[in-house]
Design a protein around this motif. Structure first.
Motif, short mmCIF file in Angstrom:
data_model
loop_
_atom_site.label_atom_id
_atom_site.label_comp_id
_atom_site.label_asym_id
_atom_site.label_seq_id
_atom_site.Cartn_x
_atom_site.Cartn_y
_atom_site.Cartn_z
N ASP A 433 22.35 -42.57 17.73
CA ASP A 433 21.68 -42.10 18.94
C ASP A 433 21.14 -40.69 18.71
O ASP A 433 21.85 -39.83 18.23
CB ASP A 433 22.61 -42.13 20.16
N PRO A 434 19.86 -40.45 19.04
CA PRO A 434 19.25 -39.14 18.76
C PRO A 434 19.68 -38.09 19.76
O PRO A 434 20.07 -38.40 20.89
CB PRO A 434 17.75 -39.44 18.90
N ASN A 435 19.59 -36.83 19.34
CA ASN A 435 19.92 -35.70 20.20
C ASN A 435 18.65 -34.93 20.54
O ASN A 435 17.72 -34.87 19.75
CB ASN A 435 20.92 -34.79 19.48
N TRP A 436 18.63 -34.29 21.70
CA TRP A 436 17.47 -33.49 22.09
C TRP A 436 17.24 -32.34 21.12
O TRP A 436 16.12 -31.89 20.93
CB TRP A 436 17.67 -32.93 23.50
N ASN A 437 18.33 -31.87 20.52
CA ASN A 437 18.24 -30.76 19.57
C ASN A 437 18.10 -31.33 18.16
O ASN A 437 19.03 -31.94 17.63
CB ASN A 437 19.51 -29.90 19.66
N PRO A 438 16.95 -31.18 17.49
CA PRO A 438 16.76 -31.82 16.18
C PRO A 438 17.74 -31.36 15.11
O PRO A 438 18.09 -32.11 14.22
CB PRO A 438 15.32 -31.43 15.80
N SER A 439 18.20 -30.12 15.22
CA SER A 439 19.10 -29.60 14.17
C SER A 439 20.43 -30.35 14.16
O SER A 439 21.09 -30.45 13.12
CB SER A 439 19.35 -28.11 14.38
N GLN A 440 20.85 -30.89 15.32
CA GLN A 440 22.11 -31.64 15.36
C GLN A 440 22.04 -32.88 14.46
O GLN A 440 22.96 -33.17 13.70
CB GLN A 440 22.42 -32.05 16.80
#
Length: 686
Positions: A433-440
């Motif tokens: 599942d993707p996160n709003w923060n790309p660095s995560q």
């Protein structure tokens, strides 16, 4: 003499880092230095502080949380140097942590981070203004001179003068940052020692039941209130609906629970509904079981979740085993109603046959529970690490996974295991599942792509096609591009009309209405890329095909017509059987051109001596590695070497990629040795 010694004596050093790596710092000091090191963390803090006051500590290590709580005590000490590990934690100037760090008394400040900017360009200012106060001017100056021009110049329809101003400002910003920032990427330092990484973004078709539930959520009164917020009120007043009659939603499902103690609503109404509604859409995108009540929640919340689940399941409630949490092991582990799990099931089957080791990440502990049952049902041998795993057990789990051939999968919570772990035995990484923060997501990928990795790492980010997750990923691309522009001075493709924090240009990315758009019958990301290509800025100038774990397909949007040979190859290899409707490589979408600093370093010969694999008038130019290889970045040199290996094997690149995936490690090693011997003989003959 005594006075001179007192003047030469330096103060102590403070290191602030995540609690998970405190002992890593302590261990490294014990190996490489003779400093007196103490840890200010846990129950013995008072004793350590007394020792510090008595000059019995040279290096003090503490965690972010400890410093946030006890920073007023530590700030009274005159530190020689303060070092902040994972310094991007200082990105928010309004946080208590940032405020606590402003009070530190020290001569020198050092920040260590792999993601100097994550979400906004202003985060860059906050970090540098702490490390080197005043280096980027005042906050307002930075916003007007850098932040706004760079964002406006990245807009897809920005006037040429905006683009030119943004180009000048980014070059100016990069030249200033270079004075205070030492940047060393893996590609620059140890890239030649690693096999490389490929980041695939895979759009999985939602199940029909998932789509129906997703649409029903969008029709709820709570969500409709947000969607129609700017429509004139039906009562005839000049105000909008949210300013007049529809500020509260007493007939909703989510709103009454949020305001059970305040039936007149709160000051934020109805925008207090945004986050809860987004969470529901993300849960549906991942697995329908997630919107059912959690037995560990309080009774009132469970009753609310049962009401919500009953409303959105509607006549399909029996297909998902009712509106309460499924107790059936077989029901939870069944991938029938989850598009991403169907794709994962088939991908993992092919990986297991090849002996691959897999890292499987999810932000949700409940999703990890479901995936765990799925792995048990399929018979995979796995380990699991989440927030409940004791700190002293984590390294032993990592060591066991790296050393045991029988451990096929490591199930990891992105929050708990996204930093500090070294899992180089894995060569497949799945971000469920993707996160709003790309660095995560990028940091999670790098748990495997680290020094010591002996195999090519292939990453799969699974997205539910047509859901909110597509918008989440598109914002990731936007943020990554802004970071590349501001930090590296790169030229980035201008895909989006939206501008962050600008109501005038919300475009396709920003604003509440975009968050709750019905994308279930669309490929949002594909359409944006296609539009970009129609504007004459091709995503893949050479029309190269791509390989996805043995499945070959064009990365072009679904709406563009592939060639007959491509259609045949796709049908034979069964992308539709995998439940994958579209995919591309993230690096092909995000990374466009060289940075400001690189322009002076890379010079290609004119006319026919162009860069390898470039296209002119639709024809591929002949590769000339002897003349240009030495000036290419490490990633491009690897691509050339890969092409030479394919030629040596008598195959094209795509065919060779399939062979590499199916070959045993011994077979690969033999080909590599023979290639090196032939290359050596060729040099000797010359």
């Amino acid at each position: 003499m005594l006075k001179e010694k007192q003047l030469d004596k330096k103060g102590p050093v403070l290191i602030v880092c995540p609690s998970s790596v405190i002992h890593n710092w302590e261990c490294e000091f014990s190996i490489w230095s003779s400093f007196i090191v103490s840890i200010y963390h846990g129950s013995n803090r008072d004793l350590i502080f007394e020792k510090l006051q008595g000059n019995g500590v040279e290096v003090l290590i503490t965690s972010f949380d400890t410093f946030r709580i006890h920073g007023n005590i530590l700030s009274d000490v005159k530190w020689e140097i303060v070092i902040v590990d994972e310094a991007h934690r200082l990105k928010n100037e309004k946080s208590k942590l940032y405020t606590a760090f402003l009070d530190i008394k020290t001569r020198k400040r050092v920040g260590l981070t792999g993601t100097v900017m994550q979400n906004k360009i202003m985060e860059l200012f906050n970090l540098f203004d702490w490390v080197a106060p005043g280096s980027l001017g005042t906050r307002e100056h930075f916003r007007e001179f850098y932040d706004e021009p760079l964002k406006q110049g990245q807009r897809s329809t920005a006037p040429e003068r905006f683009v030119q101003v943004a180009g000048k400002r980014k070059q100016h910003l990069v030249s200033i940052l270079r004075k205070y920032m030492l940047r060393r990427t893996k590609e620059e330092t140890i890239g030649h020692l690693m096999m490389g990484k490929e980041d695939n973004v895979v759009f999985c078709a939602m199940g029909e039941l998932q789509k129906r539930v997703y649409r029903r959520v969008l029709q709820l009164p709570d969500v409709q209130c947000l969607i129609n917020k700017d429509i004139p009120c039906s009562c005839g007043s000049p105000l909008t609906q949210v300013e007049c009659c529809n500020r509260i939603v007493p007939n909703g499902i989510i709103w009454p629970y949020l305001h059970r103690d305040n039936p007149d609503g709160c000051d934020s109404c109805p925008f207090c509904l945004v986050l809860p509604c987004l969470v529901k859409l993300q849960q549906i995108s991942n697995h329908l079981e997630l919107i059912k009540p959690n037995p560990r929640d309080e009774p009132d919340k469970q009753r609310k979740d049962i009401e919500f689940a009953s409303a959105v399941f509607g006549p399909d409630v029996d297909l998902v085993g009712g509106s309460t949490q499924t107790e059936s092991f077989m029901g939870l582990s069944d991938a029938k109603h989850c598009g991403k799990m169907r794709a994962l099931e088939k991908l993992m089957t092919s990986w297991a046959l090849k002996g691959d080791k897999i890292l499987l990440f999810s932000y949700s502990v409940r999703m990890l529970d479901i995936l765990e049952k799925f792995l048990i049902r399929k018979g995979y041998c796995f380990s699991r690490l989440d927030g409940s795993t004791p700190t002293n057990m984590r390294q032993s789990l990592v060591d066991e996974f790296n050393s045991s051939p029988s451990k096929q999968v490591f199930l990891i919570s992105t929050r708990a295991g996204g930093l500090g772990l070294n899992l180089v035995s894995a060569n497949r990484v799945v971000i469920f599942d993707p996160n709003w923060n790309p660095s995560q997501d990028l940091q999670a990928q790098d748990r495997s792509f680290r020094f010591g990795q002996k195999r090519h790492v292939v990453v799969f980010r699974l997205l539910a096609a047509g859901s909110l997750e597509e918008l989440v990923y598109s914002r990731q691309v936007y943020k990554q591009q802004l970071s590349n522009i501001a930090v590296s001075g790169k030229m980035e493709k201008r895909y989006f009309e939206g501008v962050q924090d600008c109501k005038e240009f919300q475009g396709e990315l920003f604003g509440i209405c975009n968050l709750f758009r019905d994308l279930s019958d669309k490929l949002f990301t594909s359409e944006i890329i296609e539009l970009h290509e129609k504007q004459g800025q091709e995503v893949d100038h050479c029309g190269n095909k791509q390989e996805l774990t043995g499945v070959t397909s064009s990365s072009r949007p679904k709406t563009m017509q592939p060639s007959e040979s491509e259609r045949t190859a796709t049908n034979e290899l069964g992308l539709e059987d995998l439940g994958i409707v579209y995919f591309h490589r993230n690096e092909d979408i995000v990374n466009s051109g060289p940075g400001f600093q690189e322009k002076k370093e890379v010079n290609f010969a004119p006319d026919d001596d162009r860069r390898p694999d470039t296209c002119v008038a639709g024809k591929r130019q002949k590769r000339k590695p002897d003349r240009v290889e030495n000036v290419l970045p490490a990633r491009d040199r690897k691509k050339i070497q890969y092409g030479l290996l394919a030629d040596f094997k008598g195959m094209d690149v795509v065919e060779f990629s399939k062979w590499v995936l199916s070959a045993t490690p011994v077979e690969r090693e033999i080909v590599l040795e023979n290639f090196k011997k032939r290359k050596k003989r060729t040099i000797e003959v010359r």
